[in-house]
Design an enzyme around this catalytic site. Structure first.
Site, PDB file in Angstrom:
ATOM      1  N   ASP A  83      -1.732   3.379  -3.437  1.00 40.95           N
ATOM      2  CA  ASP A  83      -2.155   2.036  -2.981  1.00 40.95           C
ATOM      3  C   ASP A  83      -0.799   1.302  -2.333  1.00 40.95           C
ATOM      4  O   ASP A  83       0.345   1.519  -2.956  1.00 40.95           O
ATOM      5  CB  ASP A  83      -2.555   1.387  -4.422  1.00 40.95           C
ATOM      6  CG  ASP A  83      -3.802   1.835  -5.119  1.00 40.95           C
ATOM      7  OD1 ASP A  83      -4.378   2.564  -4.412  1.00 40.95           O
ATOM      8  OD2 ASP A  83      -4.182   1.288  -6.111  1.00 40.95           O
ATOM      9  N   HIS A  96       0.926  10.323  -5.153  1.00 39.93           N
ATOM     10  CA  HIS A  96       0.162  11.612  -5.055  1.00 39.93           C
ATOM     11  C   HIS A  96       0.177  12.218  -3.589  1.00 39.93           C
ATOM     12  O   HIS A  96       0.800  11.832  -2.692  1.00 39.93           O
ATOM     13  CB  HIS A  96      -1.371  11.228  -5.206  1.00 39.93           C
ATOM     14  CG  HIS A  96      -1.827  10.497  -6.641  1.00 39.93           C
ATOM     15  ND1 HIS A  96      -2.599  11.227  -7.637  1.00 39.93           N
ATOM     16  CD2 HIS A  96      -1.234   9.528  -7.311  1.00 39.93           C
ATOM     17  CE1 HIS A  96      -2.412  10.341  -8.590  1.00 39.93           C
ATOM     18  NE2 HIS A  96      -1.758   9.479  -8.415  1.00 39.93           N
ATOM     19  N   SER A 137       8.426   0.367  -4.581  1.00 46.38           N
ATOM     20  CA  SER A 137       9.195   0.659  -3.493  1.00 46.38           C
ATOM     21  C   SER A 137       8.433   1.087  -2.489  1.00 46.38           C
ATOM     22  O   SER A 137       7.414   0.580  -2.300  1.00 46.38           O
ATOM     23  CB  SER A 137      10.474   1.425  -3.487  1.00 46.38           C
ATOM     24  OG  SER A 137      11.166   1.575  -2.487  1.00 46.38           O
TER      25      SER A 137
END
Length: 298
Positions: A90, A147, A252
């Site tokens: 995200d 991911h 980050s």
């Protein structure tokens, strides 16, 4: 004036000392300390706990387990198409495009060297010359597990020590070579579409970077650490598209790299485009498949 002061503070603050101090607080299990911190953070950044597997923010052992919270199964569908490259997290697009003349675009008037990003390894950088890059920023409110954009087998990692500037639009626009000077972990994967690099970039008050194969990364040393993962008798580490590969303890940026003619970014994506884990961000190209087939035949 506000931005100027912010950048000045970035240069003079003891970045690593502050990050270690915040890291200790983030690992604290004292109920009053961790619950106060978590509740403040959840309210300040409007965290959507309804998506979390554990919805009660006070149920987490410490702030780090809250920050790296697991999502409910199925809440982020992964594009299963064979040619789909998906968002690893995200967040939002910081920049994306072509790697031109061995350089990556950072912000207007600023860029940085591909080889520098990869720890100074020109031979490795040559595998991505004229390729494609995407820089994805994870804000404090986002889900902070990273991911796989595509199925790949881990070839090697390079931990690169460096600074810990904050990573956001202001620093990207004002700090030269931001992503190539901050502490980072470079993970190189071999895929059906050629090499893929995932660079996890540290930042101010990031309490650590973890991977699913080694746990906590970023040792406190001043020289790059290179680790090979495909030498026998070690079993190959192959991660499927959408599978977790790592996480940030406080947020980050992830920089993705692909080789020449390997992918085409989705036309609608541009700087500041929001992203959700698992959505298609690029399509692998027929040229890349043919090139890979030719290499295999050779």
């Amino acid at each position: 004036m506000k931005d100027t002061l912010f950048i000045l503070m970035q240069h003079i603050l003891p970045q690593h000392l502050i990050s270690r101090f915040v890291g200790r607080i983030a690992e604290c299990t004292n109920p009053w300390v961790k619950n106060t911190f978590i509740k403040w953070f959840a309210k300040r950044y409007n965290i959507n706990m309804s998506e979390a597997l554990v919805e009660d923010p006070t149920a987490y052992t410490n702030f780090n387990t809250f920050f790296t919270r697991e999502l409910k199964p199925g809440i982020r569908p992964i594009d299963a198409a064979d040619d789909a490259i998906v968002s690893p997290a995200d967040g939002a697009v910081s920049q994306l495009g072509d790697i031109e003349h061995g350089r990556i675009f950072q912000a207007k008037g600023r860029g940085y060297g591909l080889a520098t990003l990869l720890g100074g390894d020109q031979k490795l950088a040559d595998q991505f010359i004229n390729g494609s890059f995407a820089t994805i920023y994870l804000s404090p409110k986002d889900y902070h597990r990273v991911h796989m954009p595509f199925t790949g087998t881990l070839r090697e990692t390079i931990y690169v020590p460096g600074d810990l500037y904050s990573v956001n639009q202001t620093t990207a626009a004002n700090v030269d070579q931001l992503f190539a000077r901050n502490e980072r972990l470079v993970a190189i994967f071999d895929t059906e579409r050629g090499p893929m690099a995932m660079v996890l970039v540290g930042a101010m008050i990031v309490a650590g970077i973890e991977t699913v194969w080694s746990g906590h990364e970023a040792p406190r040393i001043k020289a790059p650490v290179r680790t090979a993962f495909q030498a026998e008798p070690q079993e190959p580490i192959t991660l499927q598209k959408g599978e977790e590969m790592g996480r940030f303890k406080l947020g980050s940026t992830v920089v993705l790299l692909f080789g020449e003619d390997a992918v085409n970014w989705q036309d609608h994506l541009q700087a500041d485009s929001p992203l959700r884990l698992g959505e298609r961000i690029a399509t692998s190209t027929a040229a890349a498949e043919n090139s890979n087939d030719d290499s295999a035949a050779a």
